[in-house]
Design an enzyme around this catalytic site. Structure first.
Site, PDB file in Angstrom:
ATOM      1  CD  GLN A  84      71.662  54.401  41.989  1.00  0.00           C
ATOM      2  OE1 GLN A  84      72.262  54.934  41.057  1.00  0.00           O
ATOM      3  NE2 GLN A  84      70.524  54.898  42.456  1.00  0.00           N
ATOM      4  CB  CYS A  96      64.936  60.181  35.553  1.00  0.00           C
ATOM      5  SG  CYS A  96      66.458  60.773  36.330  1.00  0.00           S
ATOM      6  CB  THR A  97      63.841  63.676  40.005  1.00  0.00           C
ATOM      7  OG1 THR A  97      65.096  63.098  40.389  1.00  0.00           O
ATOM      8  CG2 THR A  97      62.707  62.959  40.713  1.00  0.00           C
ATOM      9  CD  GLU A  98      68.438  63.774  38.517  1.00  0.00           C
ATOM     10  OE1 GLU A  98      68.666  64.050  39.708  1.00  0.00           O
ATOM     11  OE2 GLU A  98      67.978  62.663  38.159  1.00  0.00           O
ATOM     12  CG  MET A 110      70.216  60.454  46.311  1.00  0.00           C
ATOM     13  SD  MET A 110      69.340  59.133  47.165  1.00  0.00           S
ATOM     14  CE  MET A 110      67.868  60.004  47.758  1.00  0.00           C
ATOM     15  CB  THR A 155      65.705  59.888  43.376  1.00  0.00           C
ATOM     16  OG1 THR A 155      66.052  58.846  42.455  1.00  0.00           O
ATOM     17  CG2 THR A 155      65.845  59.323  44.777  1.00  0.00           C
ATOM     18  CG  ASN A 156      61.087  58.802  39.185  1.00  0.00           C
ATOM     19  OD1 ASN A 156      59.908  58.505  39.077  1.00  0.00           O
ATOM     20  ND2 ASN A 156      61.521  60.032  38.946  1.00  0.00           N
ATOM     21  CB  THR A 157      66.592  55.279  40.719  1.00  0.00           C
ATOM     22  OG1 THR A 157      66.608  55.641  39.338  1.00  0.00           O
ATOM     23  CG2 THR A 157      67.400  54.014  40.922  1.00  0.00           C
TER      24      THR A 157
END
Length: 229
Positions: A52, A196-198, A10, A83-85
């Site tokens: 989401q 955000c991990t991206e 994710m 993932t943060n979200t």
């Protein structure tokens, strides 16, 4: 070494970074051919992203709870949601297993406080910037978060989903993200959380003139610390 369970996919782009960070650090600390004992459940991000958009957090909770149970049954001794979200539902995921869940906001707060900061900018998806789960977790540790204005939040969210999650790192978008960091600094942020991990695919700590906190790397280091403890 203790076995780490990763709930990833994710997106898979940032999950790959977790795998690299964790194994490189274990090799650095242990030497030789050492790597981390890991178990990964990699989800289909399209399904999660659709849920989401629909606001169906109940179904997302079921999916991540199932992943957590699978990892626990595989012998994982700690869990990470990569993932943060999706830490919006971290308490519900933790509730279905006795295996400890290493929270991304705890690893981030430790680094922010170690740097002596108390007010930082927060960049991430709309969910992370606009909902309270990340900000409240950090506030409980004495850290106040500032987020961009609405047009900035919309653009950061777009860059994450339409570009970074699909492996695209564009120079124009990088400059836009740097501008968001600079604006947060003008509002009083002492540093910025790449929440955000991206985002670490485009931004590096220090871009925009503020100390940066890469949640992907910090979370991965928490996993290494647990693995080698």
């Amino acid at each position: 070494m203790k076995k780490i369970g990763l709930i990833g996919g994710m997106s898979w782009e940032s999950t790959a970074l977790y795998y690299q960070h964790i194994n490189r650090e274990v090799a650095r600390r242990r030497g030789g051919l050492h790597s981390a004992p890991l178990q990964l459940v990699s989800l289909n991000f399209q399904e999660i992203a659709d849920l989401q958009k629909q606001g169906d957090w109940a179904r997302m909770t079921e999916i991540l709870q199932t992943a957590a149970r699978q990892l626990a049954h595989s012998g994982a001794e700690a869990l990470l949601i990569c993932t943060n979200t999706m830490h919006r539902i971290a308490p519900q995921v933790q509730a279905v297993t006795a295996v400890p869940l290493l929270h991304i906001a705890d690893a981030t707060a430790d680094a922010v406080l170690a740097a002596g900061l108390s007010q930082v900018g927060l960049l991430g998806t709309r969910f992370t910037m606009e909902q309270a789960f990340m900000r409240d977790h950090l506030a409980a540790r004495g850290i106040q978060c500032l987020v961009p204005e609405e047009p900035g939040r919309a653009e950061v969210h777009r860059i994450i989903f339409e570009e970074l999650c699909q492996g695209q790192v564009l120079a124009a978008s990088r400059q836009n993200l740097i501008a968001q960091v600079q604006q947060l600094g003008e509002q009083g942020a002492q540093g910025v959380i790449l929440g955000c991990t991206e985002l670490t695919m485009s931004l590096q700590p220090g871009d925009g003139g503020l100390p940066g906190f890469d949640t992907t790397a910090l979370h991965a280091m928490a996993a290494v610390n647990f693995c080698l403890s």
